[in-house]
Design an enzyme around this catalytic site. Structure first.
Site, PDB file in Angstrom:
ATOM      1  N   CYS A 238      34.063  46.184  49.083  1.00 22.76           N
ATOM      2  CA  CYS A 238      34.635  45.191  47.686  1.00 22.76           C
ATOM      3  C   CYS A 238      32.632  45.175  46.595  1.00 22.76           C
ATOM      4  O   CYS A 238      31.981  45.440  47.070  1.00 22.76           O
ATOM      5  CB  CYS A 238      34.303  44.052  48.435  1.00 22.76           C
ATOM      6  N   ASN A 247      37.757  49.031  55.578  1.00 28.45           N
ATOM      7  CA  ASN A 247      38.638  48.644  55.910  1.00 28.45           C
ATOM      8  C   ASN A 247      39.133  49.179  57.799  1.00 28.45           C
ATOM      9  O   ASN A 247      38.390  50.030  57.611  1.00 28.45           O
ATOM     10  CB  ASN A 247      40.567  48.170  55.081  1.00 28.45           C
TER      11      ASN A 247
HETATM   12  P1  HMG Z   1      35.125  36.916  33.017  1.00 27.24           P
HETATM   13  O1  HMG Z   1      34.122  38.053  32.867  1.00 27.24           O
HETATM   14  O2  HMG Z   1      34.558  35.147  33.790  1.00 27.24           O
HETATM   15  O3  HMG Z   1      36.653  36.767  32.196  1.00 27.24           O
HETATM   16  O4  HMG Z   1      35.529  38.233  34.334  1.00 27.24           O
HETATM   17  P2  HMG Z   1      36.581  36.835  30.782  1.00 27.24           P
HETATM   18  O5  HMG Z   1      38.175  35.593  30.659  1.00 27.24           O
HETATM   19  O6  HMG Z   1      35.419  36.222  29.952  1.00 27.24           O
HETATM   20  O7  HMG Z   1      36.934  37.856  30.032  1.00 27.24           O
HETATM   21  C1  HMG Z   1      36.080  39.272  29.801  1.00 27.24           C
HETATM   22  C2  HMG Z   1      36.932  40.217  29.103  1.00 27.24           C
HETATM   23  O8  HMG Z   1      38.068  40.729  30.614  1.00 27.24           O
HETATM   24  C3  HMG Z   1      37.354  40.264  28.569  1.00 27.24           C
HETATM   25  O9  HMG Z   1      37.013  41.652  27.635  1.00 27.24           O
HETATM   26  C4  HMG Z   1      38.809  39.808  29.223  1.00 27.24           C
HETATM   27  O10 HMG Z   1      39.782  39.934  28.013  1.00 27.24           O
HETATM   28  C5  HMG Z   1      38.850  40.919  30.468  1.00 27.24           C
HETATM   29  P3  HMG Z   1      36.582  41.408  26.222  1.00 27.24           P
HETATM   30  O11 HMG Z   1      36.748  40.391  25.419  1.00 27.24           O
HETATM   31  O12 HMG Z   1      34.749  41.293  26.899  1.00 27.24           O
HETATM   32  O13 HMG Z   1      36.297  43.127  26.266  1.00 27.24           O
HETATM   33  N1  HMG Z   1      39.560  40.330  30.444  1.00 27.24           N
HETATM   34  C6  HMG Z   1      40.807  41.063  31.866  1.00 27.24           C
HETATM   35  N2  HMG Z   1      40.836  42.490  31.121  1.00 27.24           N
HETATM   36  C7  HMG Z   1      41.940  42.952  32.516  1.00 27.24           C
HETATM   37  N3  HMG Z   1      42.497  42.142  33.278  1.00 27.24           N
HETATM   38  C8  HMG Z   1      41.902  40.822  33.484  1.00 27.24           C
HETATM   39  C9  HMG Z   1      41.373  40.211  32.739  1.00 27.24           C
HETATM   40  N4  HMG Z   1      40.680  39.342  32.413  1.00 27.24           N
HETATM   41  C10 HMG Z   1      39.531  39.441  31.737  1.00 27.24           C
HETATM   42  N5  HMG Z   1      42.954  40.344  34.059  1.00 27.24           N
HETATM   43  C11 HMG Z   1      37.679  38.335  36.059  1.00 27.24           C
HETATM   44  C12 HMG Z   1      36.648  37.309  35.120  1.00 27.24           C
HETATM   45  C13 HMG Z   1      38.143  36.969  36.603  1.00 27.24           C
HETATM   46  C14 HMG Z   1      38.425  38.899  34.445  1.00 27.24           C
HETATM   47  C15 HMG Z   1      36.001  39.094  36.184  1.00 27.24           C
HETATM   48  O14 HMG Z   1      35.903  38.147  36.835  1.00 27.24           O
HETATM   49  C16 HMG Z   1      37.560  40.052  37.167  1.00 27.24           C
HETATM   50  O15 HMG Z   1      37.931  41.102  36.774  1.00 27.24           O
HETATM   51  N6  HMG Z   1      37.446  40.284  38.719  1.00 27.24           N
HETATM   52  C17 HMG Z   1      37.913  41.205  39.722  1.00 27.24           C
HETATM   53  C18 HMG Z   1      36.981  41.344  40.664  1.00 27.24           C
HETATM   54  C19 HMG Z   1      37.725  41.598  41.545  1.00 27.24           C
HETATM   55  O16 HMG Z   1      38.653  42.836  41.367  1.00 27.24           O
HETATM   56  N7  HMG Z   1      36.898  42.199  42.865  1.00 27.24           N
HETATM   57  C20 HMG Z   1      37.689  42.829  43.964  1.00 27.24           C
HETATM   58  C21 HMG Z   1      38.939  43.151  44.696  1.00 27.24           C
HETATM   59  S1  HMG Z   1      38.470  41.515  45.838  1.00 27.24           S
HETATM   60  C22 HMG Z   1      38.619  42.080  47.315  1.00 27.24           C
HETATM   61  O17 HMG Z   1      38.241  43.210  47.343  1.00 27.24           O
HETATM   62  C23 HMG Z   1      38.658  41.223  48.617  1.00 27.24           C
HETATM   63  C24 HMG Z   1      39.625  41.752  49.497  1.00 27.24           C
HETATM   64  O18 HMG Z   1      40.259  42.543  49.707  1.00 27.24           O
HETATM   65  C25 HMG Z   1      39.366  40.220  50.747  1.00 27.24           C
HETATM   66  C26 HMG Z   1      38.619  40.806  51.355  1.00 27.24           C
HETATM   67  O19 HMG Z   1      38.235  41.754  52.258  1.00 27.24           O
HETATM   68  O20 HMG Z   1      37.781  39.516  50.987  1.00 27.24           O
HETATM   69  C27 HMG Z   1      40.523  41.007  48.898  1.00 27.24           C
HETATM   70 MG    MG Z   2      38.884  43.710  51.365  1.00 24.96          MG
END
Ligand code: HMG
Ligand code: MG
Length: 284
Positions: A238, A247
């Site tokens: 991650c 994983n």
């Molecule tokens: P933010 O910066 O707080 O969001 O991020 P925002 O609402 O201020 O938006 C910032 C920019 O992102 C804007 O664009 C939005 O349009 C865009 P700009 O105006 O600057 O050009 N935006 C998006 N673009 C595409 N898709 C979207 C989206 N939302 C906003 N959905 C946000 C908040 C949640 C978007 C950010 O924190 C994020 O994308 N986080 C994702 C993190 C992630 O994917 N982590 C890895 C997965 S979790 C994991 O791996 C764990 C897991 O495997 C289980 C485990 O192992 O524990 C599941």
């Molecule tokens: Mg994971």
């Protein structure tokens, strides 16, 4: 108790999201097409998140559009908010997963939101998903350890998992994000969660940093868990959990559970082919 185990393949998402280089979309599609022939019922193939945060997943729409779908497979994507939800719908995902954390610090670093702020976004997503009759899975990260806060209280894990379940998630996948948890911690955590949620709604998601994943899976099996996430070739990690490696490898998990007498419905030869392809694509 069921003698079959379902393995959910998460390599194309959890694996490839952590690759140091940006992979070509067509390479991802080839991997997913091969995985689609292995017998998986569910494959997580992308995420509709900010491309500034996770550039490796920026082509998830193209991936969904480009794969050859097997109608027996449900193709899933992570969605953090309604913006991601609309993209997921546009690219015809079969189901989505929302993802929260049992650690406030991890929630902030992964989603730029507190745990409860993340739930207010999920409520909006869930409301749309209900209208569209789209299935929603829920993840809890950091179920034993957090990269920033250390050990996590199992009671907090159970409360957050319960919140996802109450929101309407059909299954809660418990993410051992760092691969640091040992069997005792996993047992305590699961006992707490199973006080709140029936075991048939629980999946376990182990990363394998310290080589404990299979032992931890053994504990979960003993407590009745029958759904496990894994990634071919042990891809993964991650980006917001420094030091979290892959994983548990799908091929190791498959051999482990089948060795214990559980059926998985997977074709080991095809899984090994897919693992080899994944290694080639990622240069490992
Ligand atoms: P933010 O910066 O707080 O969001 O991020 P925002 O609402 O201020 O938006 C910032 C920019 O992102 C804007 O664009 C939005 O349009 C865009 P700009 O105006 O600057 O050009 N935006 C998006 N673009 C595409 N898709 C979207 C989206 N939302 C906003 N959905 C946000 C908040 C949640 C978007 C950010 O924190 C994020 O994308 N986080 C994702 C993190 C992630 O994917 N982590 C890895 C997965 S979790 C994991 O791996 C764990 C897991 O495997 C289980 C485990 O192992 O524990 C599941
Ligand atoms: Mg994971």
């Amino acid at each position: 108790m069921s003698q079959s185990v379902e393995i959910v393949e998460v390599g194309p998402r959890d694996g490839l999201q952590n690759e140091p280089i940006l992979l070509e979309t067509k390479a991802k599609i080839s991997l997913i097409n091969l995985l689609s022939k292995c017998g998986f019922k569910r494959i997580e193939i992308g995420s509709f998140v900010s491309s500034k945060w996770v550039p490796q997943m920026a082509d998830s729409g193209l991936v969904f559009d480009g794969i050859t779908r097997n109608h027996k497979v449900s193709y899933a994507a992570l969605v953090p908010n309604i913006f991601g939800y609309s993209l997921a719908r546009k690219h015809k995902v079969d189901e989505i997963a929302i993802f929260c954390s049992a650690s406030e610090s991890f929630s902030k670093s992964n989603l730029n939101a507190s745990i409860q702020e993340s739930f207010s976004r999920f409520r909006e997503v869930m409301s749309l998903a209900k209208t569209d009759s789209l299935r929603v899975r829920g993840y809890v990260s950091c179920v034993t350890d957090c990269p920033y806060e250390g050990k996590i209280n199992p009671v907090v894990v159970s409360k957050v998992a319960r919140q996802l379940s109450d929101l309407g998630c059909y299954e809660i996948s418990l993410g051992e994000t760092l691969g640091k948890g040992n069997p005792d911690q996993v047992e305590k955590m699961l006992i707490n969660v199973l006080d709140e949620i029936p075991v048939n709604k629980i999946a376990a998601h182990f990363h394998d940093t310290n080589g404990q994943a299979l032992k931890n899976i053994g504990v979960a099996l003993d407590l009745g868990v029958r759904v496990f996430d894994s990634a071919v070739a042990g891809l993964g990690g991650c980006p917001f959990a420094p030091g979290s490696p892959g994983n548990v490898a799908t091929e190791s998990l498959l051999k482990y559970v089948e060795g214990k007498g559980y059926e998985t419905g997977l074709d080991i030869e095809q899984v090994i082919k897919a693992a080899n392809l994944a290694r080639g694509i990622c240069n490992i």
